[in-house]
Design an enzyme around this catalytic site. Structure first.
Site, PDB file in Angstrom:
ATOM      1  N   ARG A 121       9.189   7.867   4.894  1.00 48.76           N
ATOM      2  CA  ARG A 121       8.223   7.341   5.194  1.00 48.76           C
ATOM      3  C   ARG A 121       7.768   6.409   4.513  1.00 48.76           C
ATOM      4  O   ARG A 121       7.853   5.978   3.200  1.00 48.76           O
ATOM      5  CB  ARG A 121       6.599   8.662   4.937  1.00 48.76           C
ATOM      6  CG  ARG A 121       5.565   7.359   5.183  1.00 48.76           C
ATOM      7  CD  ARG A 121       4.648   8.323   4.340  1.00 48.76           C
ATOM      8  NE  ARG A 121       3.239   7.884   3.915  1.00 48.76           N
ATOM      9  CZ  ARG A 121       2.722   6.496   3.391  1.00 48.76           C
ATOM     10  NH1 ARG A 121       3.338   6.153   2.583  1.00 48.76           N
ATOM     11  NH2 ARG A 121       1.397   6.206   3.857  1.00 48.76           N
TER      12      ARG A 121
ATOM     13  N   LYS B 186       8.509   1.636  -4.154  1.00 46.01           N
ATOM     14  CA  LYS B 186       7.362   2.711  -5.792  1.00 46.01           C
ATOM     15  C   LYS B 186       7.949   2.915  -6.630  1.00 46.01           C
ATOM     16  O   LYS B 186       8.784   1.703  -6.476  1.00 46.01           O
ATOM     17  CB  LYS B 186       7.271   3.961  -4.998  1.00 46.01           C
ATOM     18  CG  LYS B 186       6.423   4.759  -3.488  1.00 46.01           C
ATOM     19  CD  LYS B 186       6.219   6.201  -3.471  1.00 46.01           C
ATOM     20  CE  LYS B 186       5.381   5.809  -2.612  1.00 46.01           C
ATOM     21  NZ  LYS B 186       5.168   8.125  -2.491  1.00 46.01           N
TER      22      LYS B 186
END
Length: 290
Positions: A263, A229
């Site tokens: 995740r 991210k």
């Protein structure tokens, strides 16, 4: 809260009880043409099955299937398109890999309902029930596990000037109220997700990660989604394709701070990061040799 202080020790997925004797891994498979990391995308059923099989072989405990991109600035496709992407993959999995534990990344009750009919065990909802008021009823009725994620705004606008006085305190307060509401619905198998990158500034993301142990007051297992991210890419001046090492470093820190599910895009590296974090914690409080 530390790795050995596991007060929230299990999660029911269907008829199976997943123990948190170690942090678990959720592999990401996107059935979309536009998710932010291209190697997470599967454009055909064969590509999806291959990627799922690869992640399971590397140690994924479950697979998170998403058919709607939630990257910043994205506009969701309609429900018919979402289901047309999911249905053929779920049908093949139910026939050829029925042992695979499948989570569905959706905010729609209709998708959750049909996915449960084809064997899905968990719903990963970025909206915490805000975008479809019927979703929690479906989760309760089908006895699905549920990921409660925090997001300020919606994907299309969430990164336009997000603002917090204290993101950790505000999230804990918000999650506490949501958890009470979920339990009133009869939904007991819940993971909480701080929603890194979903309506957060860079400093908010790192403040949340640095204080992840504070979320232990909620007595609910924590899932984190950090992989590739912007909180990895922006400080390092790199692209998502270059962010494996930085993501792995943050994964180890998250596990050491109490995360119970990661995740991730790359399962093998996450499994290794978990093993190192557990070893670190086991030796942290040992008396020094004299």
């Amino acid at each position: 809260m530390g790795l050995k202080d596991i007060r929230f020790s299990s999660l029911r997925l269907g008829s199976e009880l997943i123990e948190f004797d170690r942090c678990r891994v959720m592999g990401i498979v996107n059935l979309t043409p536009d998710s932010f990391y291209d190697k997470s995308r599967a454009q055909t059923v064969r590509e999806a099955l291959d990627l799922i099989g690869h992640q399971l072989d590397q140690g994924a405990d479950c697979i998170d299937l998403g058919a709607v991109s939630s990257r910043p600035g994205s506009v969701p496709v309609d429900e018919a398109e979402e289901w047309s992407r999911l249905e053929p993959v779920l049908k093949e999995l139910s026939k050829n890999q029925p042992q695979a534990r499948i989570s569905i990344d959706t905010f729609r009750a209709g998708i959750a309902e049909r996915a449960a009919d084809l064997g899905a065990l968990m719903i990963n909802d970025i909206s915490a029930g805000h975008l479809d008021a019927r979703l929690w009823d479906v989760v309760a009725d089908r006895k699905l596990a549920y990921v409660l994620m925090h997001m300020q705004g919606v994907p299309e606008t969430m990164q336009r000037n997000p603002s917090y006085a204290d993101p950790v305190f505000e999230q804990i307060e918000w999650m506490s109220k949501k958890l009470f509401a979920l339990r009133d619905k009869g939904i007991a198998d819940v993971l909480i997700d701080p929603g890194f990158g979903f309506g957060k500034r860079l400093e908010d993301n790192f403040r949340i990660l640095a204080n992840l142990e504070e979320y232990g007051v909620l007595e609910t297992p924590i899932l984190v989604g950090l992989s590739r991210k912007s909180m990895v890419c922006r400080p390092l001046g790199i692209k998502p394709e270059e962010a494996l090492a930085g993501s792995t470093a943050l994964h180890a820190l998250a596990v050491a701070s109490g995360a119970r599910f990661l995740r991730v895009h790359e399962v093998r590296e996450a499994v290794q990061a978990i093993a190192m974090a557990h070893l670190w914690f086991e030796h942290r409080n040992e008396a020094p040799h004299v």
